[in-house]
Design an enzyme around this catalytic site. Structure first.
Site, PDB file in Angstrom:
ATOM      1  N   GLU A 157       0.825  -1.228   0.000  1.00  0.00           N
ATOM      2  CA  GLU A 157       0.000   0.000   0.000  1.00  0.00           C
ATOM      3  C   GLU A 157       0.851   1.266   0.000  1.00  0.00           C
ATOM      4  O   GLU A 157       0.616   2.190   0.802  1.00  0.00           O
ATOM      5  CB  GLU A 157      -0.968  -0.025   1.186  1.00  0.00           C
ATOM      6  CG  GLU A 157      -1.974  -1.160   1.088  1.00  0.00           C
ATOM      7  CD  GLU A 157      -3.042  -1.138   2.175  1.00  0.00           C
ATOM      8  OE1 GLU A 157      -2.960  -0.293   3.098  1.00  0.00           O
ATOM      9  OE2 GLU A 157      -3.954  -1.978   2.111  1.00  0.00           O
ATOM     10  N   GLU A 193      -5.430  -8.581  -0.587  1.00  0.00           N
ATOM     11  CA  GLU A 193      -6.188  -8.274   0.633  1.00  0.00           C
ATOM     12  C   GLU A 193      -7.643  -8.080   0.244  1.00  0.00           C
ATOM     13  O   GLU A 193      -7.961  -7.170  -0.537  1.00  0.00           O
ATOM     14  CB  GLU A 193      -5.667  -7.011   1.346  1.00  0.00           C
ATOM     15  CG  GLU A 193      -4.343  -7.189   2.056  1.00  0.00           C
ATOM     16  CD  GLU A 193      -3.977  -5.999   2.932  1.00  0.00           C
ATOM     17  OE1 GLU A 193      -4.903  -5.357   3.486  1.00  0.00           O
ATOM     18  OE2 GLU A 193      -2.770  -5.710   3.060  1.00  0.00           O
TER      19      GLU A 193
END
Length: 499
Positions: free
Chosen positions: A173, A292
């Site tokens: 991220e 995810e």
């Protein structure tokens, strides 16, 4: 009763399922590791401190790969802290989640645990506070046979043979301002390119995953993917996607419609990857790692009250209800429907932290989402047929033309089986479904498994672990090569057919 039709043709294929699409995720976060998969001194643990009850449930899920160690945690991770004698490992403040990490469980322990869990490792490198040099050193420690500084360090730490980890995430991220060392798309794209290039010089057999957007709603979504791939397209193998869904508004029809949002997200990222390929006249295709995904919102209020700098607090411990299991089932169907491009995916996470498995000091139990995950992991392997669904639709608060029926068909030609996964999203009506299977001569219904409950908010607990469990149904039959079935209102279904 509403009616719907599933249309398939054995010669119209979406793609072969990569088993890694049923992966999961363990981060050094909350009780995922400590008290989850690892609890030294517990009567429930083995000689290495691994929870035996947790291992049994993980093996029951047949998880093929587990991403480690993060997640936000990895952007501050100094992997050297997590290897060697435990008494010499430093405890450090862990900035991502505001806790103290004592490093009693680390890289080598996770590899040992993964072997006992019958799963492979997807390792993440720190591209937040560290860079290509540290990533290369970590790869040397894990995969080099011996005769070098870091491979000999691994041997001295009790692992003579290489860990042989072949799947590597290039950070986590990195677009997110909450991330330690977060970067612009250009900065990250250059770093990812050089990290992947150097790592593949050391081990040409590895595959690498570049960070996509942290979620679909990031203001830089789209531009981020394009810019990153413009820098590293020829040097990486996958682009990651992350997305979580919640029902804070208590709007079940809209909540269940999120699988449509997931479908649109995947299609959008595929388009961007292919646009960069076209620009570069690329010879290879970038596939996706949806590493995810899950439902996540139940624990938000509790997490805001946690005091900082504890160890292994009850953090991100969503208690999943029945409607969560319905959406998880639909999201698994969505992933399979994109099996031509989604080659890896990780239900985040595996134990205690937004997880299908929960533990206490006295046992482990299955959350509601465990069941669609388990059945799809076991029986969703083979080739996905291009599954067309004709069904009534509805509009919700955030989505239009949402099909009441989510479905996908997986054909395992070697075993002569056909498995249909289906979710009826209607809260009021059963759904009568038909499917012409005359191409699959001799196939008969072997079992029809249903997960449903009258209470959308029903949960499984240690005291009542079977509040929401699957049951067998007699609603499916084949007559003249044509399948007919009734999918109960708000239900997840698996229909298995075989010769």
């Amino acid at each position: 009763m509403k009616k719907a039709q599933i249309i398939i043709d054995k010669y119209f294929l979406t793609g072969k399922v990569d088993k890694r699409i049923f992966g999961s995720f363990i981060e050094q976060l909350g009780r995922a590791v400590y008290q989850g998969i690892y609890q030294e001194g517990s009567p429930l643990s083995d000689e290495q401190g691994f929870r035996k009850d947790t291992l049994e449930l993980v093996r029951e899920l047949q998880v093929p790969i587990v991403r480690y160690p993060g997640g936000n945690f990895v952007s501050g991770f100094k992997w050297e802290d997590s290897v060697g004698p435990k008494e010499l490992r430093p405890a450090r403040p862990e900035l991502a989640w505001g806790v103290i990490e004592n490093n009693h469980f680390g890289l080598d322990e996770f590899v040992d645990w993964a072997k006992k869990a019958d799963t492979d490792v997807m390792m993440a490198v720190n591209l937040g506070t560290r860079g290509p040099e540290e990533a290369r050193n970590l790869l040397e420690y894990c995969n080099f046979k011996g005769g070098t500084y870091y491979s000999d360090m691994r041997k001295a730490n009790g692992h003579a043979e290489p860990h042989n980890i072949k799947t590597w995430c290039l950070g986590n991220e990195m677009d997110g301002p909450w991330q330690m060392g977060h970067k612009t798309a250009y900065e990250y794209g250059r770093t990812a390119a050089e990290t992947s290039r150097i790592m593949k010089m050391l081990d040409p057999e590895i595959e690498t995953v570049a960070c996509g957007s942290s979620n679909l709603m990031m203001p830089t979504f789209g531009d981020w993917e394009y810019t990153v791939l413009d820098e590293c397209y020829d040097l990486v193998d996958y682009m990651s996607l992350h997305q979580y869904y919640g029902n804070a508004a208590d709007d079940t029809p809209d909540f269940l419609a999120n699988s449509k949002g997931m479908d649109d997200f995947i299609s959008g990222v595929v388009s961007i990857c292919d646009a960069v390929r076209a620009k570069k006249h690329g010879k290879k295709r970038i596939n996706l790692s949806f590493d995810e995904w899950n439902v996540w919102y139940h624990s938000n209020a509790a997490d805001e009250k946690l005091e900082k700098w504890g160890q292994a607090p009850h953090q991100l411990e969503d208690i999943y209800n029945f409607e969560d299991a319905l959406l998880v089932g639909s999201m698994l169907i969505t992933l399979l429907r994109h099996a031509d491009r989604v080659k890896m995916a990780c239900l985040a996470q595996l134990v205690n932290v937004i997880a299908p498995i929960m533990t206490s000091d006295t046992g482990a139990w299955r959350q509601t989402i465990f069941y669609p995950y388990m059945y799809t992991s076991i029986f969703g392997r083979g080739t996905v047929l291009n599954t067309q669904v004709l069904a009534p639709v509805y509009d919700s608060r955030n989505y239009c033309d949402v099909s009441y029926l989510d479905s996908v068909c997986v054909w395992n030609e070697e075993k002569d089986t056909l498995t249909i996964f289906a979710v009826n999203k209607s809260l009021e009506e059963d759904l009568e479904v038909s499917c012409d299977l005359r191409q699959f001569e001799g196939y008969q219904v072997k079992e029809h498994i249903v997960l449903t409950n009258d209470d959308m908010k029903a949960v499984n607990t240690e005291a009542d672990p079977e509040k929401v469990v699957p049951v067998e149904s007699a609603a499916s039959r084949i007559d003249g090569g044509k399948l007919s079935t009734v999918l109960g209102k708000h239900s997840w279904n698996m229909i298995r057919l075989a010769k």
